[in-house]
Design a protein around this motif. Sequence first.
Motif, mmCIF file in Angstrom:
data_model
loop_
_atom_site.group_PDB
_atom_site.id
_atom_site.type_symbol
_atom_site.label_atom_id
_atom_site.label_comp_id
_atom_site.label_asym_id
_atom_site.label_seq_id
_atom_site.Cartn_x
_atom_site.Cartn_y
_atom_site.Cartn_z
ATOM 1 N N PRO A 1 -24.562 -101.945 -1.938
ATOM 2 C CA PRO A 1 -25.859 -101.646 -2.556
ATOM 3 C C PRO A 1 -26.944 -101.329 -1.522
ATOM 4 O O PRO A 1 -26.712 -101.443 -0.314
ATOM 5 C CB PRO A 1 -26.171 -102.936 -3.325
ATOM 6 C CG PRO A 1 -25.461 -104.005 -2.587
ATOM 7 C CD PRO A 1 -24.219 -103.373 -2.012
ATOM 8 N N ALA A 2 -28.111 -100.971 -2.022
ATOM 9 C CA ALA A 2 -29.252 -100.588 -1.185
ATOM 10 C C ALA A 2 -29.597 -101.677 -0.171
ATOM 11 O O ALA A 2 -29.671 -102.859 -0.518
ATOM 12 C CB ALA A 2 -30.466 -100.317 -2.067
ATOM 13 N N ALA A 3 -29.803 -101.269 1.078
ATOM 14 C CA ALA A 3 -30.254 -102.146 2.158
ATOM 15 C C ALA A 3 -29.314 -103.315 2.433
ATOM 16 O O ALA A 3 -29.727 -104.356 2.931
ATOM 17 C CB ALA A 3 -31.693 -102.637 1.911
ATOM 18 N N SER A 4 -28.039 -103.137 2.115
ATOM 19 C CA SER A 4 -27.059 -104.160 2.466
ATOM 20 C C SER A 4 -26.758 -104.126 3.962
ATOM 21 O O SER A 4 -26.207 -105.072 4.511
ATOM 22 C CB SER A 4 -25.764 -103.961 1.667
ATOM 23 O OG SER A 4 -25.271 -102.651 1.834
ATOM 24 N N GLY A 5 -27.096 -103.006 4.599
ATOM 25 C CA GLY A 5 -26.832 -102.829 6.023
ATOM 26 C C GLY A 5 -25.710 -101.847 6.283
ATOM 27 O O GLY A 5 -25.313 -101.635 7.431
ATOM 28 N N LYS A 6 -25.214 -101.196 5.223
ATOM 29 C CA LYS A 6 -24.034 -100.323 5.406
ATOM 30 C C LYS A 6 -24.300 -99.138 6.331
ATOM 31 O O LYS A 6 -23.414 -98.729 7.069
ATOM 32 C CB LYS A 6 -23.476 -99.852 4.057
ATOM 33 C CG LYS A 6 -24.446 -99.015 3.281
ATOM 34 C CD LYS A 6 -23.979 -98.766 1.872
ATOM 35 C CE LYS A 6 -25.035 -97.947 1.145
ATOM 36 N NZ LYS A 6 -26.386 -98.581 1.110
ATOM 37 N N GLY A 7 -25.536 -98.617 6.302
ATOM 38 C CA GLY A 7 -25.851 -97.462 7.159
ATOM 39 C C GLY A 7 -25.845 -97.854 8.629
ATOM 40 O O GLY A 7 -25.241 -97.170 9.464
ATOM 41 N N THR A 8 -26.507 -98.960 8.924
ATOM 42 C CA THR A 8 -26.577 -99.444 10.308
ATOM 43 C C THR A 8 -25.180 -99.812 10.802
ATOM 44 O O THR A 8 -24.795 -99.468 11.930
ATOM 45 C CB THR A 8 -27.503 -100.684 10.372
ATOM 46 O OG1 THR A 8 -28.725 -100.362 9.708
ATOM 47 C CG2 THR A 8 -27.772 -101.094 11.791
ATOM 48 N N ILE A 9 -24.417 -100.491 9.969
ATOM 49 C CA ILE A 9 -23.047 -100.875 10.338
ATOM 50 C C ILE A 9 -22.195 -99.621 10.542
ATOM 51 O O ILE A 9 -21.449 -99.519 11.520
ATOM 52 C CB ILE A 9 -22.439 -101.792 9.246
ATOM 53 C CG1 ILE A 9 -23.137 -103.162 9.272
ATOM 54 C CG2 ILE A 9 -20.925 -101.948 9.424
ATOM 55 C CD1 ILE A 9 -22.785 -104.062 8.097
ATOM 56 N N ARG B 1 -35.517 -106.756 3.712
ATOM 57 C CA ARG B 1 -35.160 -105.815 4.793
ATOM 58 C C ARG B 1 -35.786 -104.454 4.559
ATOM 59 O O ARG B 1 -36.339 -103.834 5.458
ATOM 60 C CB ARG B 1 -33.643 -105.638 4.850
ATOM 61 C CG ARG B 1 -32.891 -106.838 5.362
ATOM 62 C CD ARG B 1 -31.401 -106.565 5.260
ATOM 63 N NE ARG B 1 -30.619 -107.724 5.653
ATOM 64 C CZ ARG B 1 -29.330 -107.878 5.386
ATOM 65 N NH1 ARG B 1 -28.683 -106.939 4.707
ATOM 66 N NH2 ARG B 1 -28.684 -108.951 5.797
ATOM 67 N N ARG B 2 -35.660 -103.968 3.314
ATOM 68 C CA ARG B 2 -36.187 -102.629 3.009
ATOM 69 C C ARG B 2 -37.708 -102.618 3.117
ATOM 70 O O ARG B 2 -38.302 -101.667 3.637
ATOM 71 C CB ARG B 2 -35.708 -102.225 1.614
ATOM 72 C CG ARG B 2 -35.921 -100.808 1.140
ATOM 73 C CD ARG B 2 -35.529 -99.659 2.034
ATOM 74 N NE ARG B 2 -34.280 -99.615 2.735
ATOM 75 C CZ ARG B 2 -33.140 -99.084 2.302
ATOM 76 N NH1 ARG B 2 -33.058 -98.548 1.124
ATOM 77 N NH2 ARG B 2 -32.073 -99.054 3.068
ATOM 78 N N TYR B 3 -38.352 -103.721 2.654
ATOM 79 C CA TYR B 3 -39.815 -103.834 2.744
ATOM 80 C C TYR B 3 -40.250 -103.767 4.211
ATOM 81 O O TYR B 3 -41.163 -103.009 4.566
ATOM 82 C CB TYR B 3 -40.267 -105.144 2.092
ATOM 83 C CG TYR B 3 -41.718 -105.456 2.309
ATOM 84 C CD1 TYR B 3 -42.706 -104.722 1.661
ATOM 85 C CD2 TYR B 3 -42.096 -106.483 3.180
ATOM 86 C CE1 TYR B 3 -44.054 -104.995 1.886
ATOM 87 C CE2 TYR B 3 -43.430 -106.760 3.399
ATOM 88 C CZ TYR B 3 -44.406 -106.014 2.758
ATOM 89 O OH TYR B 3 -45.729 -106.276 2.985
ATOM 90 N N ASP C 1 -20.502 -110.373 3.045
ATOM 91 C CA ASP C 1 -21.843 -110.757 2.578
ATOM 92 C C ASP C 1 -22.700 -111.017 3.812
ATOM 93 O O ASP C 1 -22.467 -111.979 4.549
ATOM 94 C CB ASP C 1 -21.763 -112.000 1.686
ATOM 95 C CG ASP C 1 -23.107 -112.310 1.040
ATOM 96 O OD1 ASP C 1 -24.157 -112.018 1.663
ATOM 97 O OD2 ASP C 1 -23.121 -112.837 -0.084
ATOM 98 N N THR C 2 -23.704 -110.159 4.029
ATOM 99 C CA THR C 2 -24.509 -110.241 5.255
ATOM 100 C C THR C 2 -25.834 -110.969 5.035
ATOM 101 O O THR C 2 -26.718 -110.895 5.889
ATOM 102 C CB THR C 2 -24.797 -108.821 5.818
ATOM 103 O OG1 THR C 2 -25.697 -108.148 4.911
ATOM 104 C CG2 THR C 2 -23.532 -108.006 5.989
ATOM 105 N N SER C 3 -25.953 -111.693 3.902
ATOM 106 C CA SER C 3 -27.231 -112.372 3.603
ATOM 107 C C SER C 3 -27.703 -113.235 4.777
ATOM 108 O O SER C 3 -28.887 -113.275 5.083
ATOM 109 C CB SER C 3 -27.102 -113.260 2.362
ATOM 110 O OG SER C 3 -26.745 -112.505 1.241
ATOM 111 N N ASP D 1 -27.229 -111.505 11.105
ATOM 112 C CA ASP D 1 -28.065 -110.456 11.669
ATOM 113 C C ASP D 1 -27.174 -109.230 11.892
ATOM 114 O O ASP D 1 -25.956 -109.282 11.680
ATOM 115 C CB ASP D 1 -28.790 -110.921 12.942
ATOM 116 C CG ASP D 1 -27.842 -111.257 14.079
ATOM 117 O OD1 ASP D 1 -26.649 -110.868 14.028
ATOM 118 O OD2 ASP D 1 -28.285 -111.932 15.028
ATOM 119 N N ILE D 2 -27.794 -108.140 12.324
ATOM 120 C CA ILE D 2 -27.051 -106.887 12.459
ATOM 121 C C ILE D 2 -25.874 -107.010 13.431
ATOM 122 O O ILE D 2 -24.779 -106.513 13.167
ATOM 123 C CB ILE D 2 -28.033 -105.765 12.888
ATOM 124 C CG1 ILE D 2 -28.567 -105.095 11.628
ATOM 125 C CG2 ILE D 2 -27.449 -104.750 13.787
ATOM 126 C CD1 ILE D 2 -27.515 -104.346 10.845
ATOM 127 N N GLY D 3 -26.107 -107.724 14.551
ATOM 128 C CA GLY D 3 -25.040 -107.868 15.556
ATOM 129 C C GLY D 3 -23.819 -108.553 14.967
ATOM 130 O O GLY D 3 -22.677 -108.100 15.161
#
Length: 206
Positions: free
Chosen positions: A10-18, A134-136, A180-182, A185-187
């Motif tokens: 879903p939106a802002a789950s981090g899939k793009g960055t990952i 995150r999106r905010y 689940d990345t709740s 962090d990104i790393g």
Amino acid sequence: MGFTIAIDGPAASGKGTISKAVARHYDFGHLDTGLLYRAVGRRMLDGQEPVAAAKALLAEDLAADGLRIPEVAQAASKVAVIPEVRAALVDFQRAYARRAGGAVLDGRDIGTVICPDAEAKLFITASAEVRARRRYDELCANGVQTDYQTVLADTRERDHRDSSRADAPLLAAGDAVVLDTSDMDIGAAVSAAIAAVDAAYARTHG
Ligand code: CDP
Ligand code: CDP
């Protein structure tokens, strides 16, 4: 030989960055399929008919500025409900997935519909509250005027529309690794994603 990594969520789950980090790690190409729907949504807002816009879409249209704003994200999820729009975008995505040298595609239906035979599949998720935060933060950093409650409502509305549509809904493939990345962090999220892809690679080549 091609190797396809499907990353949905879903939106802002981090899939793009990952996806970007995973593509860099393996030296694969990366296609953000959300940009296809955003580009069609942008054209609908500009008065074009969405199916015609999807059929006429060119790869260079995806580099257009202004696709990352909330208004375009909502328009994208509205055109994404139309089966003819989705159908018009399938060939481009499948051709990209099979490019020599490997590909990472991220979206909503990559592991389920676009690339059901992908060698590695990940489904990235997080609570709606964490994703909206995150999106905010991201929108604020980019100078977009908004507030957290608006972003949360927007996120929930898009989650609902994406999950409830009949054609290619947002859904984890049965054989996807769910992350689940709740509380990550990104790393940590990138490390977990790479570990899952390494395991899938060992399975297919081992
Ligand atoms: O592509 P998607 O909409 O799923 O999310 P993204 O654009 O990769 O991430 C949205 C924002 O959340 C970015 O600013 C990321 O840096 C941030 N993020 C985070 O802080 N922690 C994570 N584990 C994942 C993403
Ligand atoms: O980055 P974020 O997750 O907020 O949005 P996106 O990935 O750019 O996707 C925008 C919208 O396009 C989504 O809300 C979906 O409705 C649609 N989409 C889709 O239906 N199928 C895909 N493979 C990718 C995006």
